[in-house]
Scaffold this motif. Structure first.
Motif, PDB file in Angstrom:
ATOM      1  N   GLY A  44       0.830  -1.190   0.000  1.00 43.32           N
ATOM      2  CA  GLY A  44       0.000   0.000   0.000  1.00 43.32           C
ATOM      3  C   GLY A  44       0.862   1.236   0.000  1.00 43.32           C
ATOM      4  N   THR A  45       0.212   2.359   0.207  1.00 35.76           N
ATOM      5  CA  THR A  45       0.901   3.640   0.280  1.00 35.76           C
ATOM      6  C   THR A  45       1.204   3.939   1.746  1.00 35.76           C
ATOM      7  OG1 THR A  45      -0.258   4.405  -1.692  1.00 35.76           O
ATOM      8  CG2 THR A  45       0.704   6.099  -0.278  1.00 35.76           C
ATOM      9  N   PHE A  46       2.443   4.268   2.028  1.00 35.77           N
ATOM     10  CA  PHE A  46       2.857   4.544   3.403  1.00 35.77           C
ATOM     11  C   PHE A  46       2.096   5.753   3.945  1.00 35.77           C
ATOM     12  CE2 PHE A  46       5.600   5.802   6.852  1.00 35.77           C
ATOM     13  CZ  PHE A  46       5.972   4.580   7.392  1.00 35.77           C
ATOM     14  N   PRO A  47       1.503   5.647   5.133  1.00 38.37           N
ATOM     15  CA  PRO A  47       1.696   4.687   6.208  1.00 38.37           C
ATOM     16  C   PRO A  47       0.695   3.519   6.241  1.00 38.37           C
ATOM     17  CG  PRO A  47       0.506   6.552   7.070  1.00 38.37           C
ATOM     18  CD  PRO A  47       0.767   6.841   5.598  1.00 38.37           C
ATOM     19  N   ASP A  48      -0.105   3.366   5.217  1.00 35.75           N
ATOM     20  CA  ASP A  48      -1.105   2.288   5.197  1.00 35.75           C
ATOM     21  C   ASP A  48      -0.495   0.996   4.662  1.00 35.75           C
ATOM     22  OD1 ASP A  48      -3.102   4.083   6.131  1.00 35.75           O
ATOM     23  OD2 ASP A  48      -3.344   4.846   4.091  1.00 35.75           O
ATOM     24  N   VAL A  49       0.424   0.414   5.448  1.00 30.83           N
ATOM     25  CA  VAL A  49       1.178  -0.740   4.986  1.00 30.83           C
ATOM     26  C   VAL A  49       1.179  -1.902   5.987  1.00 30.83           C
ATOM     27  CG1 VAL A  49       2.681   0.561   3.411  1.00 30.83           C
ATOM     28  CG2 VAL A  49       3.319   0.309   5.836  1.00 30.83           C
ATOM     29  N   ALA A  50       0.353  -1.809   7.013  1.00 31.01           N
ATOM     30  CA  ALA A  50       0.342  -2.853   8.041  1.00 31.01           C
ATOM     31  C   ALA A  50      -1.041  -3.475   8.165  1.00 31.01           C
ATOM     32  CB  ALA A  50       0.772  -2.286   9.385  1.00 31.01           C
ATOM     33  N   ARG A  51      -1.037  -4.765   8.381  1.00 35.32           N
ATOM     34  CA  ARG A  51      -2.274  -5.530   8.529  1.00 35.32           C
ATOM     35  C   ARG A  51      -3.179  -4.929   9.611  1.00 35.32           C
ATOM     36  NH1 ARG A  51      -2.537  -9.999   6.170  1.00 35.32           N
ATOM     37  NH2 ARG A  51      -0.307 -10.414   6.218  1.00 35.32           N
ATOM     38  N   ASP A  52      -2.583  -4.487  10.720  1.00 36.92           N
ATOM     39  CA  ASP A  52      -3.374  -3.954  11.836  1.00 36.92           C
ATOM     40  C   ASP A  52      -3.570  -2.437  11.764  1.00 36.92           C
ATOM     41  OD1 ASP A  52      -0.935  -2.869  12.602  1.00 36.92           O
ATOM     42  OD2 ASP A  52      -0.837  -3.920  14.516  1.00 36.92           O
ATOM     43  N   GLY A  53      -3.056  -1.804  10.700  1.00 35.47           N
ATOM     44  CA  GLY A  53      -3.221  -0.365  10.540  1.00 35.47           C
ATOM     45  C   GLY A  53      -2.158   0.477  11.232  1.00 35.47           C
ATOM     46  N   HIS A  54      -1.238  -0.157  11.944  1.00 37.95           N
ATOM     47  CA  HIS A  54      -0.174   0.562  12.645  1.00 37.95           C
ATOM     48  C   HIS A  54       1.155   0.319  11.931  1.00 37.95           C
ATOM     49  CE1 HIS A  54      -2.884   1.485  15.941  1.00 37.95           C
ATOM     50  NE2 HIS A  54      -3.267   0.208  15.921  1.00 37.95           N
ATOM     51  N   TRP A  55       1.602   1.295  11.152  1.00 37.42           N
ATOM     52  CA  TRP A  55       2.807   1.125  10.340  1.00 37.42           C
ATOM     53  C   TRP A  55       4.030   0.782  11.186  1.00 37.42           C
ATOM     54  CZ3 TRP A  55       7.245   3.834  11.026  1.00 37.42           C
ATOM     55  CH2 TRP A  55       7.166   5.040  11.734  1.00 37.42           C
ATOM     56  N   GLN A  56       4.015   1.162  12.469  1.00 41.21           N
ATOM     57  CA  GLN A  56       5.164   0.879  13.331  1.00 41.21           C
ATOM     58  C   GLN A  56       5.421  -0.623  13.449  1.00 41.21           C
ATOM     59  OE1 GLN A  56       2.593   2.876  14.022  1.00 41.21           O
ATOM     60  NE2 GLN A  56       3.323   4.831  14.815  1.00 41.21           N
ATOM     61  N   ALA A  57       4.389  -1.435  13.211  1.00 46.17           N
ATOM     62  CA  ALA A  57       4.546  -2.892  13.283  1.00 46.17           C
ATOM     63  C   ALA A  57       5.381  -3.441  12.133  1.00 46.17           C
ATOM     64  CB  ALA A  57       3.171  -3.565  13.299  1.00 46.17           C
ATOM     65  N   VAL A  58       5.559  -2.653  11.079  1.00 48.60           N
ATOM     66  CA  VAL A  58       6.317  -3.108   9.907  1.00 48.60           C
ATOM     67  C   VAL A  58       7.373  -2.098   9.461  1.00 48.60           C
ATOM     68  CG1 VAL A  58       4.418  -4.547   9.071  1.00 48.60           C
ATOM     69  CG2 VAL A  58       4.613  -2.182   8.263  1.00 48.60           C
ATOM     70  N   GLY A  59       7.592  -1.055  10.228  1.00 44.44           N
ATOM     71  CA  GLY A  59       8.482   0.034   9.827  1.00 44.44           C
ATOM     72  C   GLY A  59       9.934  -0.352   9.616  1.00 44.44           C
ATOM     73  N   HIS A  60      10.434  -1.326  10.380  1.00 50.11           N
ATOM     74  CA  HIS A  60      11.815  -1.783  10.148  1.00 50.11           C
ATOM     75  C   HIS A  60      11.902  -2.491   8.801  1.00 50.11           C
ATOM     76  CE1 HIS A  60      11.508  -1.799  14.640  1.00 50.11           C
ATOM     77  NE2 HIS A  60      12.622  -1.103  14.483  1.00 50.11           N
ATOM     78  N   TYR A  61      10.920  -3.346   8.557  1.00 51.76           N
ATOM     79  CA  TYR A  61      10.899  -4.097   7.298  1.00 51.76           C
ATOM     80  C   TYR A  61      10.766  -3.155   6.101  1.00 51.76           C
ATOM     81  CZ  TYR A  61       9.219  -7.099   3.537  1.00 51.76           C
ATOM     82  OH  TYR A  61       9.051  -7.717   2.326  1.00 51.76           O
ATOM     83  N   THR A  62       9.845  -2.199   6.173  1.00 51.85           N
ATOM     84  CA  THR A  62       9.666  -1.304   5.030  1.00 51.85           C
ATOM     85  C   THR A  62      10.917  -0.467   4.786  1.00 51.85           C
ATOM     86  OG1 THR A  62       8.472   0.289   6.435  1.00 51.85           O
ATOM     87  CG2 THR A  62       7.142  -1.226   5.096  1.00 51.85           C
ATOM     88  N   GLN A  63      11.623  -0.078   5.858  1.00 54.26           N
ATOM     89  CA  GLN A  63      12.886   0.642   5.646  1.00 54.26           C
ATOM     90  C   GLN A  63      13.893  -0.246   4.931  1.00 54.26           C
ATOM     91  OE1 GLN A  63      14.600   4.076   6.276  1.00 54.26           O
ATOM     92  NE2 GLN A  63      15.254   2.723   4.640  1.00 54.26           N
ATOM     93  N   MET A  64      13.937  -1.523   5.285  1.00 52.32           N
ATOM     94  CA  MET A  64      14.867  -2.450   4.638  1.00 52.32           C
ATOM     95  C   MET A  64      14.616  -2.579   3.142  1.00 52.32           C
ATOM     96  SD  MET A  64      14.994  -5.640   7.326  1.00 52.32           S
ATOM     97  CE  MET A  64      16.073  -6.644   6.285  1.00 52.32           C
ATOM     98  N   ILE A  65      13.349  -2.554   2.732  1.00 52.25           N
ATOM     99  CA  ILE A  65      13.002  -2.822   1.330  1.00 52.25           C
ATOM    100  C   ILE A  65      12.640  -1.564   0.543  1.00 52.25           C
ATOM    101  CG2 ILE A  65      12.245  -5.177   1.835  1.00 52.25           C
ATOM    102  CD1 ILE A  65       9.285  -3.959   1.491  1.00 52.25           C
ATOM    103  N   TRP A  66      12.749  -0.389   1.151  1.00 52.40           N
ATOM    104  CA  TRP A  66      12.300   0.841   0.496  1.00 52.40           C
ATOM    105  C   TRP A  66      13.009   1.020  -0.845  1.00 52.40           C
ATOM    106  CZ3 TRP A  66       8.114   3.085   2.341  1.00 52.40           C
ATOM    107  CH2 TRP A  66       7.691   4.271   1.732  1.00 52.40           C
ATOM    108  N   LYS A  67      12.219   1.218  -1.892  1.00 49.89           N
ATOM    109  CA  LYS A  67      12.745   1.190  -3.267  1.00 49.89           C
ATOM    110  C   LYS A  67      13.812   2.236  -3.556  1.00 49.89           C
ATOM    111  CE  LYS A  67       8.849   3.960  -4.843  1.00 49.89           C
ATOM    112  NZ  LYS A  67       7.520   3.865  -5.407  1.00 49.89           N
ATOM    113  N   THR A  68      13.744   3.403  -2.942  1.00 51.28           N
ATOM    114  CA  THR A  68      14.715   4.458  -3.250  1.00 51.28           C
ATOM    115  C   THR A  68      15.924   4.447  -2.318  1.00 51.28           C
ATOM    116  OG1 THR A  68      13.437   6.043  -1.938  1.00 51.28           O
ATOM    117  CG2 THR A  68      13.013   5.977  -4.326  1.00 51.28           C
ATOM    118  N   THR A  69      15.910   3.621  -1.302  1.00 49.89           N
ATOM    119  CA  THR A  69      17.084   3.501  -0.441  1.00 49.89           C
ATOM    120  C   THR A  69      18.162   2.748  -1.214  1.00 49.89           C
ATOM    121  OG1 THR A  69      15.777   3.551   1.594  1.00 49.89           O
ATOM    122  CG2 THR A  69      17.961   2.565   1.737  1.00 49.89           C
TER     123      THR A  69
END
Length: 165
Positions: free
Chosen positions: A108-133
């Motif tokens: 989804g579009t950040f911050p709507d990227v977590a199953r439970d609606g709380h992006w903090q639950a997946v924020g480490h993972y999304t930083q790892m895979i962020w396309k422009t990093t």
């Protein structure tokens, strides 16, 4: 005597260099496996990011607690933190704590990227895979009871209104 001291110093430096190379390889391997799985470019190691991470890791190890650095203290850098019992975890296990967050990730579009609606639950993972990093640099600091791992990313991920990949 001087030759023996010099030889011992050279051996110590060689062992530290090998350990550092292994640490870097483990970090890159774990990150790039996750990135390859979602089809984004692989990361490269950045020694300046690693230096910045080392400073913050030492600070956190001294504090004995985790807290993110202020964004103003790390302009243009993202940050992942990990803390665990001293001497008990491999680098791969540390990173697995972050990559394991993908179980709760939804595209989804950040911050709507977590199953439970709380992006903090997946924020480490999304930083790892962020396309422009494009780069990562990490450091570990031992504390009395805890080891602290800090990774810095450039450019940062988790940008509101953007998609991770």
């Amino acid at each position: 005597m001087r030759i023996m001291v010099f030889s011992l110093l050279a051996l110590t430096i060689a062992v530290r260099s090998a350990a550092a190379a292994g640490f870097q390889a483990d970090i890159l391997s774990a990150h790039n496996a996750e990135r390859a799985a979602v089809g984004v470019p692989l990361l490269r190691w950045d020694p300046l990011l690693a230096d910045h991470a080392a400073i913050w890791a030492a600070h956190l190890a001294e504090l004995g607690t985790l807290q993110h650095s202020a964004p103003a203290e790390r302009p243009g850098e993202g940050e992942n933190l990990w803390m665990g019992t001293a001497g008990r975890y491999s680098t791969a296990e540390m990173i697995a704590g972050w990559s394991g967050e993908k179980a709760d990730f939804v595209a989804g579009t950040f911050p709507d990227v977590a199953r439970d609606g709380h992006w903090q639950a997946v924020g480490h993972y999304t930083q790892m895979i962020w396309k422009t990093t494009a780069a990562v640099g990490c450091a570990m600091a031992p504390g009395v009871r805890w080891d602290v791992l800090v990774c810095r990313y450039g450019p940062p991920g988790n940008m509101i209104g953007e998609t991770p990949f």
